[in-house]
Design a protein around this motif. Structure first.
Motif, PDB file in Angstrom:
ATOM      1  N   GLU A 184       0.826  -1.209   0.000  1.00 36.60           N
ATOM      2  CA  GLU A 184       0.000   0.000   0.000  1.00 36.60           C
ATOM      3  C   GLU A 184       0.860   1.258   0.000  1.00 36.60           C
ATOM      4  O   GLU A 184       0.552   2.228  -0.699  1.00 36.60           O
ATOM      5  N   VAL A 185       1.947   1.252   0.772  1.00 40.34           N
ATOM      6  CA  VAL A 185       2.834   2.413   0.834  1.00 40.34           C
ATOM      7  C   VAL A 185       3.489   2.648  -0.522  1.00 40.34           C
ATOM      8  O   VAL A 185       3.536   3.782  -1.019  1.00 40.34           O
ATOM      9  N   ILE A 186       3.979   1.596  -1.148  1.00 36.96           N
ATOM     10  CA  ILE A 186       4.637   1.742  -2.448  1.00 36.96           C
ATOM     11  C   ILE A 186       3.646   2.232  -3.504  1.00 36.96           C
ATOM     12  O   ILE A 186       3.965   3.108  -4.315  1.00 36.96           O
ATOM     13  N   LYS A 187       2.435   1.687  -3.492  1.00 38.43           N
ATOM     14  CA  LYS A 187       1.426   2.137  -4.451  1.00 38.43           C
ATOM     15  C   LYS A 187       1.070   3.603  -4.220  1.00 38.43           C
ATOM     16  O   LYS A 187       0.906   4.370  -5.169  1.00 38.43           O
ATOM     17  N   ALA A 188       0.959   4.012  -2.955  1.00 35.86           N
ATOM     18  CA  ALA A 188       0.650   5.407  -2.644  1.00 35.86           C
ATOM     19  C   ALA A 188       1.781   6.326  -3.098  1.00 35.86           C
ATOM     20  O   ALA A 188       1.531   7.420  -3.621  1.00 35.86           O
ATOM     21  N   GLN A 189       3.025   5.885  -2.921  1.00 37.30           N
ATOM     22  CA  GLN A 189       4.163   6.691  -3.375  1.00 37.30           C
ATOM     23  C   GLN A 189       4.152   6.837  -4.889  1.00 37.30           C
ATOM     24  O   GLN A 189       4.447   7.911  -5.415  1.00 37.30           O
TER      25      GLN A 189
END
Length: 111
Positions: free
Chosen positions: A61-66
């Motif tokens: 989720e963090v990587i997708k948000a970035q």
């Protein structure tokens, strides 16, 4: 869970073993060991709410948000450039607001 693991590991290059490919995830999710990742990959851990599964999903989720933030920042830069080309004096308040949004998006705004 395999989709999330594959997303974190990225594309598997030619000549890279599955073990080294899976081991690359430990750098992105330091709370999860290689053995745990391997157990998730091979279905030895099937609990969807296992702590390691949650950590991996959170990292995805963090990587997708970035990535979304980077794409949005690129759109803002393009918009700012277009407004600067057309009439920078007329669009000055809009440009200032967009630049402020861009700075906040990139974490450069301290306020």
């Amino acid at each position: 869970m395999r989709e999330e693991i594959a997303f974190l590991a990225g594309p598997r290059e030619w000549g890279v073993t599955r073990e080294s490919w899976l081991n690359s995830i430990t750098a992105k999710v330091p709370t999860v060991t290689f053995r745990t990742i391997k157990a998730l990959w091979y279905g030895e851990i099937v609990d969807h709410d296992h702590w390691a599964a949650r950590d991996i999903r959170r990292a995805v989720e963090v990587i997708k948000a970035q990535r979304e933030a980077a794409a949005y920042a690129a759109q803002l830069e393009s918009l700012i450039g277009g407004l600067n080309v057309t009439d920078p004096n007329f669009h000055e308040p809009t440009i200032a607001a967009l630049v402020g949004s861009l700075r906040k998006l990139r974490g450069q705004d301290r306020a």
